[in-house]
Design an enzyme around this catalytic site. Structure first.
Site, PDB file in Angstrom:
ATOM      1  N   LYS A  67       0.953  -1.015   0.032  1.00 35.49           N
ATOM      2  CA  LYS A  67       0.232  -0.110  -0.750  1.00 35.49           C
ATOM      3  C   LYS A  67       0.725   0.767   0.111  1.00 35.49           C
ATOM      4  O   LYS A  67       0.698   2.274  -0.576  1.00 35.49           O
ATOM      5  CB  LYS A  67      -1.016  -0.175   1.029  1.00 35.49           C
ATOM      6  CG  LYS A  67      -1.360   1.244   1.285  1.00 35.49           C
ATOM      7  CD  LYS A  67      -2.702   1.353   2.536  1.00 35.49           C
ATOM      8  CE  LYS A  67      -1.897   1.476   3.833  1.00 35.49           C
ATOM      9  NZ  LYS A  67      -1.367   2.977   4.321  1.00 35.49           N
ATOM     10  N   ASN A  68       1.643   1.175   0.367  1.00 38.76           N
ATOM     11  CA  ASN A  68       2.469   2.220   1.650  1.00 38.76           C
ATOM     12  C   ASN A  68       3.436   2.551   0.183  1.00 38.76           C
ATOM     13  O   ASN A  68       4.497   3.537  -0.110  1.00 38.76           O
ATOM     14  CB  ASN A  68       3.406   2.445   2.712  1.00 38.76           C
ATOM     15  CG  ASN A  68       2.310   2.469   3.878  1.00 38.76           C
ATOM     16  OD1 ASN A  68       1.076   3.159   3.501  1.00 38.76           O
ATOM     17  ND2 ASN A  68       2.118   2.713   4.502  1.00 38.76           N
ATOM     18  N   CYS A 102      -6.373  13.068  12.571  1.00 37.52           N
ATOM     19  CA  CYS A 102      -6.398  12.003  12.373  1.00 37.52           C
ATOM     20  C   CYS A 102      -6.573  10.262  13.538  1.00 37.52           C
ATOM     21  O   CYS A 102      -6.370  11.117  14.771  1.00 37.52           O
ATOM     22  CB  CYS A 102      -6.139  11.104  11.302  1.00 37.52           C
ATOM     23  SG  CYS A 102      -3.810  10.854  11.788  1.00 37.52           S
ATOM     24  N   ARG A 106      -0.726  14.554  13.107  1.00 44.03           N
ATOM     25  CA  ARG A 106      -0.133  14.607  12.075  1.00 44.03           C
ATOM     26  C   ARG A 106      -0.025  15.104  11.223  1.00 44.03           C
ATOM     27  O   ARG A 106      -0.225  15.634  10.137  1.00 44.03           O
ATOM     28  CB  ARG A 106      -0.536  13.371  11.663  1.00 44.03           C
ATOM     29  CG  ARG A 106      -0.296  11.608  11.711  1.00 44.03           C
ATOM     30  CD  ARG A 106      -1.485  10.926  11.189  1.00 44.03           C
ATOM     31  NE  ARG A 106      -0.362  10.169  10.327  1.00 44.03           N
ATOM     32  CZ  ARG A 106      -0.664   8.792   9.312  1.00 44.03           C
ATOM     33  NH1 ARG A 106      -1.982   8.401   9.708  1.00 44.03           N
ATOM     34  NH2 ARG A 106      -0.006   8.767   7.971  1.00 44.03           N
ATOM     35  N   ASP A 157       3.792   0.071  12.084  1.00 42.80           N
ATOM     36  CA  ASP A 157       2.682  -0.293  11.850  1.00 42.80           C
ATOM     37  C   ASP A 157       1.848  -1.468  12.187  1.00 42.80           C
ATOM     38  O   ASP A 157       1.252  -2.208  11.511  1.00 42.80           O
ATOM     39  CB  ASP A 157       2.841   0.029   9.845  1.00 42.80           C
ATOM     40  CG  ASP A 157       2.233   0.962   9.612  1.00 42.80           C
ATOM     41  OD1 ASP A 157       2.683   2.321   9.985  1.00 42.80           O
ATOM     42  OD2 ASP A 157       2.774   1.428   7.983  1.00 42.80           O
ATOM     43  N   ARG A 191      -9.163  -0.219   3.325  1.00 40.66           N
ATOM     44  CA  ARG A 191      -8.386   0.771   3.465  1.00 40.66           C
ATOM     45  C   ARG A 191      -6.729   0.203   2.830  1.00 40.66           C
ATOM     46  O   ARG A 191      -6.193   0.313   2.341  1.00 40.66           O
ATOM     47  CB  ARG A 191      -7.895   1.719   4.278  1.00 40.66           C
ATOM     48  CG  ARG A 191      -9.393   2.375   3.867  1.00 40.66           C
ATOM     49  CD  ARG A 191      -8.652   3.527   5.420  1.00 40.66           C
ATOM     50  NE  ARG A 191      -8.074   4.043   5.101  1.00 40.66           N
ATOM     51  CZ  ARG A 191      -7.667   5.709   5.634  1.00 40.66           C
ATOM     52  NH1 ARG A 191      -7.338   5.757   6.541  1.00 40.66           N
ATOM     53  NH2 ARG A 191      -6.449   6.114   5.152  1.00 40.66           N
TER      54      ARG A 191
END
Ligand code: EPU
Length: 419
Positions: free
Chosen positions: A22-23, A117, A122, A306, A398
């Site tokens: 994803k990243n 968030c 952030r 993460d 997501r």
């Protein structure tokens, strides 16, 4: 809202394929905007954040086509609107990644400020300060970052904090600047290096990506290219913890073990037997209960933030006690209250969670608060007695490609139900 139902107690066994990261795919899709011609991106995971990025590019007028293998072709030449609107940015902070590319390529960008968030405030000040140092005129008006620059100039940028998307934004912007940009205290994440590989294939001149000092020699123009996204190390780590927490044996293919050193060390300390090839990892827990392991998050190559929530779940049922220290984000313990509702013994003080392993967790209705928090609740559900119901699973969609299918393939009793 859909929910996941998980009946705990099965040791996971079997083999699954790891999806693209994803990243890495999100910055790479943004980087396609720098090209004069179409790019093709392969190994794209099926994720909501990918769909949101495609919607964002589509709103700008960019042409996108997707084939049945999830190869995405992006033709930026049809772009009309240099704006990333609030209604998309608020659902996905990574939208900020279009700021550097559109400003560098088209001389103007309007990107909504992301706001807060679930995992903290952030800010994006370092993205903005870096672009200003490269000669951009940046104003914040009506909740939007409005940046202008005829052509960005190379500059020496010393980042005050290690920031992943900040490094990516500035590296992308620098590819089309006049002169040389040096980014010091750059993020070293493998996803930054994968983005640099994509940019290099487009014709950019980049040295040092993957280290804390990146040098970019600006060029006049970039062309589209074809690239396969690197495998997702956090998805890999999550399924390894799923194997470890259930006392099982899992084999993950199409992954990159060399991007997971800090995680693999902790899994071995927890009692896992690991075998590793160039693109696969096998974890065997031999039916044993994991031992508690201390974790301290920090930028790559240290232990990833993460993976923090997933190890909190592992420690919650492990033998012994452990401390989990979060140094990257100030508010990333939202999963703790939920796992406690399942019987875990965890106390949070400041940025540290003190976890005392319990023999057993008990199913409860729990609520996902962010992507990795959701993953930790699913992991807890895999070992809890009874049926755990995880609500608000849009968070998990997501960032995890077909999670219930992959876990089912490993023998888990998990299903998705409509609200
Ligand atoms: N920070 C600033 N100013 C900035 C930018 C960052 O103070 O301008 C601070 C942040 O507040 C934070 C720290 O720097 O305390 C690190 O944040 P970073 O900018 O590195 O995070 P990010 O780029 O927004 C990416 C990943 C996250 C991952 C973090 C840290 C993407 C799209 N997102 O976020 O992924 O947690 O790096 O590794 O790459 C996830 O996948 O679940 C996820 C949240």
């Amino acid at each position: 809202m859909e929910k996941l139902l998980i009946r705990g107690g099965r040791a996971l066994e079997g083999e699954i394929r790891i999806s693209g990261a994803k990243n890495a795919v999100l910055p790479i899709l943004a980087a396609t905007l720098l090209g004069d011609s179409p790019s093709s991106v392969g190994n794209v995971p099926h994720l909501k954040d990918v769909t949101t990025t495609m919607e964002l590019l589509g709103r700008m007028g960019v042409s996108l086509t997707v084939d049945d293998q999830m190869n995405i072709e992006v033709d930026p030449s049809t772009i009309q609107d240099l704006t990333a609107p609030y209604e998309l940015v608020k659902t996905m902070r990574a939208s900020i990644l279009v700021l550097g590319p559109i400003l560098a390529r088209y001389g103007e960008a309007n990107v909504s400020l992301p706001g807060g968030c679930a995992i903290g405030s952030r800010p994006v000040d370092l993205h903005v300060r870096g672009l200003e140092a490269m000669g951009a005129d940046v104003r914040v008006e009506g909740g939007y970052i409005r940046a202008r620059a005829r052509r960005l100039r190379g500059a020496r940028l010393v980042l005050e904090n290690v920031t992943v998307t900040g490094t990516e934004n500035l590296m992308m912007a620098a590819t089309l600047a006049s002169g040389t940009t040096v980014i010091e205290n750059a993020a070293r994440e493998p996803e930054v290096a994968d983005l640099a590989a994509f940019l290099t294939a487009m014709g950019a001149h980049i040295e040092g990506a993957g280290t804390d000092c990146i040098t970019v020699h600006g060029v006049e123009r970039l062309q589209g290219c074809a690239h396969r996204v690197l495998p997702d190390r956090i998805e890999t780590g999550t399924y390894l913890v799923a194997g470890a927490i259930t006392g099982g044996r899992v084999r993950l293919k199409d992954t990159r073990p060399d991007t997971l050193d800090a995680v693999l060390v902790k899994l071995e300390a927890a009692g896992a037997r690991l075998s590793v090839g160039t693109d696969w990892i096998e974890l065997d827990m031999q039916g044993r209960r994991p031992r508690a392991v201390d974790v301290r998050t920090a930028p790559y190559p240290a232990f990833p933030t993460d993976m923090q929530a997933q190890f909190t779940a592992l420690d919650a049922v492990a033998e012994g006690s452990a401390t989990i220290t979060e140094t990257v984000f100030e508010n990333r313990f939202m999963h703790v209250q939920e796992i406690r509702r399942m019987g875990a013994d965890i106390r949070v003080s400041g940025n540290t969670a003190f976890v005392r392993g319990v023999e057993r967790l008990y199913a409860a209705p729990v609520m996902a608060t962010d992507l990795r928090a959701s993953a930790s609740l699913i992991l807890a559900g895999l070992v809890a007695e009874g049926e755990t119901v995880v609500d608000r699973i849009y968070h998990i969609d997501r960032g995890y490609d077909c999670i219930e299918e992959k876990l089912s393939q490993l023998g888990a009793d998990i299903r998705r139900v409509p609200a």
